[in-house]
Design a protein around this motif. Structure first.
Motif, mmCIF file in Angstrom:
data_model
loop_
_atom_site.group_PDB
_atom_site.id
_atom_site.type_symbol
_atom_site.label_atom_id
_atom_site.label_comp_id
_atom_site.label_asym_id
_atom_site.label_seq_id
_atom_site.Cartn_x
_atom_site.Cartn_y
_atom_site.Cartn_z
ATOM 1 N N PHE A 144 0.803 -1.221 0.000
ATOM 2 C CA PHE A 144 0.000 0.000 0.000
ATOM 3 C C PHE A 144 0.840 1.278 0.000
ATOM 4 O O PHE A 144 0.458 2.294 -0.580
ATOM 5 C CB PHE A 144 -0.933 0.011 1.220
ATOM 6 C CG PHE A 144 -0.235 0.255 2.529
ATOM 7 C CD1 PHE A 144 -0.164 1.527 3.058
ATOM 8 C CD2 PHE A 144 0.380 -0.790 3.220
ATOM 9 C CE1 PHE A 144 0.495 1.764 4.257
ATOM 10 C CE2 PHE A 144 1.021 -0.563 4.420
ATOM 11 C CZ PHE A 144 1.087 0.720 4.942
ATOM 12 N N ASP A 145 2.011 1.232 0.659
ATOM 13 C CA ASP A 145 2.825 2.431 0.763
ATOM 14 C C ASP A 145 3.513 2.793 -0.549
ATOM 15 O O ASP A 145 4.143 3.847 -0.650
ATOM 16 C CB ASP A 145 3.872 2.268 1.876
ATOM 17 C CG ASP A 145 4.701 1.009 1.713
ATOM 18 O OD1 ASP A 145 4.220 0.047 1.081
ATOM 19 O OD2 ASP A 145 5.842 0.967 2.222
ATOM 20 N N GLU A 146 3.391 1.933 -1.555
ATOM 21 C CA GLU A 146 4.004 2.200 -2.862
ATOM 22 C C GLU A 146 2.983 2.689 -3.880
ATOM 23 O O GLU A 146 3.327 2.934 -5.032
ATOM 24 C CB GLU A 146 4.689 0.931 -3.380
ATOM 25 C CG GLU A 146 5.799 0.414 -2.469
ATOM 26 C CD GLU A 146 6.365 -0.912 -2.959
ATOM 27 O OE1 GLU A 146 7.109 -0.905 -3.953
ATOM 28 O OE2 GLU A 146 6.050 -1.957 -2.344
ATOM 29 N N PHE A 147 1.732 2.831 -3.463
ATOM 30 C CA PHE A 147 0.675 3.292 -4.368
ATOM 31 C C PHE A 147 0.393 4.773 -4.176
ATOM 32 O O PHE A 147 0.520 5.295 -3.069
ATOM 33 C CB PHE A 147 -0.622 2.512 -4.115
ATOM 34 C CG PHE A 147 -0.625 1.113 -4.659
ATOM 35 C CD1 PHE A 147 -1.028 0.859 -5.959
ATOM 36 C CD2 PHE A 147 -0.230 0.049 -3.861
ATOM 37 C CE1 PHE A 147 -1.044 -0.425 -6.459
ATOM 38 C CE2 PHE A 147 -0.238 -1.246 -4.348
ATOM 39 C CZ PHE A 147 -0.646 -1.491 -5.655
ATOM 40 N N ASP A 148 -0.020 5.418 -5.268
ATOM 41 C CA ASP A 148 -0.462 6.808 -5.174
ATOM 42 C C ASP A 148 -1.988 6.877 -5.209
ATOM 43 O O ASP A 148 -2.585 7.937 -5.340
ATOM 44 C CB ASP A 148 0.131 7.652 -6.306
ATOM 45 C CG ASP A 148 -0.209 7.103 -7.685
ATOM 46 O OD1 ASP A 148 -0.965 6.103 -7.763
ATOM 47 O OD2 ASP A 148 0.287 7.660 -8.677
ATOM 48 N N HIS A 149 -2.615 5.686 -5.116
ATOM 49 C CA HIS A 149 -4.073 5.600 -5.075
ATOM 50 C C HIS A 149 -4.455 4.412 -4.198
ATOM 51 O O HIS A 149 -3.601 3.615 -3.805
ATOM 52 C CB HIS A 149 -4.649 5.421 -6.481
ATOM 53 C CG HIS A 149 -4.237 4.121 -7.132
ATOM 54 N ND1 HIS A 149 -3.001 3.950 -7.742
ATOM 55 C CD2 HIS A 149 -4.865 2.909 -7.232
ATOM 56 C CE1 HIS A 149 -2.902 2.711 -8.199
ATOM 57 N NE2 HIS A 149 -4.025 2.064 -7.893
ATOM 58 N N ASP A 150 -5.736 4.315 -3.891
ATOM 59 C CA ASP A 150 -6.213 3.193 -3.087
ATOM 60 C C ASP A 150 -6.433 1.999 -4.013
ATOM 61 O O ASP A 150 -7.347 2.010 -4.841
ATOM 62 C CB ASP A 150 -7.527 3.560 -2.398
ATOM 63 C CG ASP A 150 -8.008 2.480 -1.421
ATOM 64 O OD1 ASP A 150 -7.383 1.404 -1.377
ATOM 65 O OD2 ASP A 150 -8.998 2.729 -0.719
ATOM 66 N N PRO A 151 -5.622 0.947 -3.905
ATOM 67 C CA PRO A 151 -5.732 -0.191 -4.829
ATOM 68 C C PRO A 151 -7.054 -0.938 -4.729
ATOM 69 O O PRO A 151 -7.465 -1.590 -5.697
ATOM 70 C CB PRO A 151 -4.552 -1.092 -4.427
ATOM 71 C CG PRO A 151 -4.231 -0.706 -3.019
ATOM 72 C CD PRO A 151 -4.515 0.750 -2.932
ATOM 73 N N PHE A 186 -0.500 -4.980 -8.422
ATOM 74 C CA PHE A 186 0.368 -5.384 -7.318
ATOM 75 C C PHE A 186 1.705 -5.950 -7.802
ATOM 76 O O PHE A 186 2.547 -6.327 -6.980
ATOM 77 C CB PHE A 186 -0.331 -6.419 -6.443
ATOM 78 C CG PHE A 186 -1.564 -5.896 -5.758
ATOM 79 C CD1 PHE A 186 -1.469 -5.087 -4.634
ATOM 80 C CD2 PHE A 186 -2.839 -6.191 -6.258
ATOM 81 C CE1 PHE A 186 -2.613 -4.593 -4.009
ATOM 82 C CE2 PHE A 186 -3.978 -5.709 -5.638
ATOM 83 C CZ PHE A 186 -3.866 -4.905 -4.513
ATOM 84 N N ASP A 187 1.900 -6.023 -9.125
ATOM 85 C CA ASP A 187 3.159 -6.532 -9.670
ATOM 86 C C ASP A 187 4.323 -5.650 -9.236
ATOM 87 O O ASP A 187 4.245 -4.413 -9.356
ATOM 88 C CB ASP A 187 3.108 -6.566 -11.200
ATOM 89 C CG ASP A 187 2.126 -7.600 -11.725
ATOM 90 O OD1 ASP A 187 1.453 -8.245 -10.899
ATOM 91 O OD2 ASP A 187 2.033 -7.751 -12.964
ATOM 92 N N LYS A 188 5.363 -6.248 -8.744
ATOM 93 C CA LYS A 188 6.562 -5.517 -8.343
ATOM 94 C C LYS A 188 7.694 -5.979 -9.240
ATOM 95 O O LYS A 188 8.045 -7.172 -9.262
ATOM 96 C CB LYS A 188 6.898 -5.778 -6.873
ATOM 97 C CG LYS A 188 8.000 -4.868 -6.314
ATOM 98 C CD LYS A 188 8.185 -5.116 -4.821
ATOM 99 C CE LYS A 188 9.259 -4.202 -4.227
ATOM 100 N NZ LYS A 188 8.828 -2.792 -4.215
ATOM 101 N N ILE A 189 8.285 -5.061 -9.994
ATOM 102 C CA ILE A 189 9.334 -5.386 -10.954
ATOM 103 C C ILE A 189 10.508 -6.067 -10.266
ATOM 104 O O ILE A 189 10.957 -5.645 -9.211
ATOM 105 C CB ILE A 189 9.805 -4.114 -11.686
ATOM 106 C CG1 ILE A 189 8.642 -3.488 -12.468
ATOM 107 C CG2 ILE A 189 10.959 -4.442 -12.641
ATOM 108 C CD1 ILE A 189 8.979 -2.188 -13.135
ATOM 109 N N ASN A 190 10.970 -7.155 -10.880
ATOM 110 C CA ASN A 190 12.104 -7.942 -10.376
ATOM 111 C C ASN A 190 11.836 -8.571 -9.010
ATOM 112 O O ASN A 190 12.773 -8.950 -8.295
ATOM 113 C CB ASN A 190 13.377 -7.083 -10.289
ATOM 114 C CG ASN A 190 13.826 -6.574 -11.639
ATOM 115 O OD1 ASN A 190 13.670 -7.253 -12.649
ATOM 116 N ND2 ASN A 190 14.359 -5.366 -11.674
ATOM 117 N N ALA A 191 10.545 -8.655 -8.647
ATOM 118 C CA ALA A 191 10.220 -9.248 -7.346
ATOM 119 C C ALA A 191 9.108 -10.269 -7.519
ATOM 120 O O ALA A 191 9.359 -11.405 -7.889
ATOM 121 C CB ALA A 191 9.837 -8.169 -6.347
ATOM 122 N N ASN A 192 7.857 -9.865 -7.287
ATOM 123 C CA ASN A 192 6.780 -10.849 -7.300
ATOM 124 C C ASN A 192 5.496 -10.286 -7.885
ATOM 125 O O ASN A 192 5.347 -9.073 -8.054
ATOM 126 C CB ASN A 192 6.524 -11.363 -5.874
ATOM 127 C CG ASN A 192 6.384 -12.870 -5.828
ATOM 128 O OD1 ASN A 192 5.978 -13.500 -6.796
ATOM 129 N ND2 ASN A 192 6.733 -13.462 -4.695
#
Length: 244
Positions: free
Chosen positions: A84-91, A225-231
């Motif tokens: 959530f802390d990586e979003f600029d909106h409410d997912p 929720f995709d995180k590049i080079n992660a999951n």
């Protein structure tokens, strides 16, 4: 009610009932946690109303087709998704928007998350993975959740039965390249509270084609929720219809 480990869980459900145009949130918690949950909700949302319900919702079209899918990680569990802390909106808004595309009559959908405490062994497994990547060892795509004890026991049993001597580690093992980005990603995940989580989506519509379309639309909402080079999340359709 609470008290045993098996019942120490909670679930969150977002549902759109068949013959309804209202998306509703449902939460199930152990009885002993009910008052605490209500206080926390009202502290965050003073205007909210928390009501206990017995007959919650029905998403199913009795004359149609229902399909479901379970959600898992596409990569090793020790790697994080976007939080959530990586979003600029409410997912959650993107997910609700996918529900809003359903027809009022004959279509329904439900998204459920069931969370329970991770065992002490699971916590140790994640810490062991962190130690391995800090040593420069590669991270497998999917963690098999074998403890160090299990690995060591299997190796010793093999040596005992077959007389196989443990091979010496490669002389240049100390020179393994450490992926600092990978270390930080795993460290970030391990620093959080680890829990066991089951996520499911069930949809119902007048025919299979429409049901699959709805499921695809909901799946697309989780791409955020995709995180590049992660999951990231991956969906697997539930084949046994009696499990839906």
């Amino acid at each position: 009610s609470g008290g045993t480990y098996e019942r120490n869980f909670y679930s969150l459900e977002i549902a759109l009932s068949n013959d309804s145009d209202q998306v509703v949130f449902y939460v199930a918690v152990p009885t002993i946690k009910a008052d605490l949950f209500e206080k926390q909700v009202l502290a965050l949302y003073p205007d909210a109303k928390v009501n206990e319900v017995i007959d919650d919702y029905n998403i199913f079209n009795d004359h149609g087709v229902s399909i479901g899918a379970s959600i898992s990680f596409s990569n090793n569990e020790a790697l994080p998704i976007k939080t959530f802390d990586e979003f600029d909106h409410d997912p959650i808004g993107t997910i609700i928007n996918a529900f809003s595309k359903l027809k009022t009559d004959g279509e329904g959908a439900s998204f459920q998350i069931v969370v329970s405490p991770a065992t002490e062994q699971t916590q140790k497994n994640f810490k062991s993975i962190l130690e391995q990547v800090q040593e420069g060892k590669p991270l497998k795509k999917h963690n098999e959740i074998f403890s160090d004890f299990d690995r060591t026991f299997a190796l010793r049993a093999k040596e005992l039965i077959l007389g196989v001597q443990k091979k010496e580690e490669d002389k240049d093992s100390e020179n393994k390249k450490i992926d600092n980005e990978l270390v930080e990603l795993v460290k970030n995940k391990v620093s959080k509270t680890i829990v066991n989580t089951t996520i499911r989506v069930v949809v119902s519509a007048e025919n299979e084609i429409r049901a699959k379309t709805i499921l695809t639309q909901i799946e697309a909402a989780f791409n955020q929720f995709d995180k590049i080079n992660a999951n990231s999340f991956q969906f697997k359709e539930i084949e046994q219809k009696n499990r839906i």
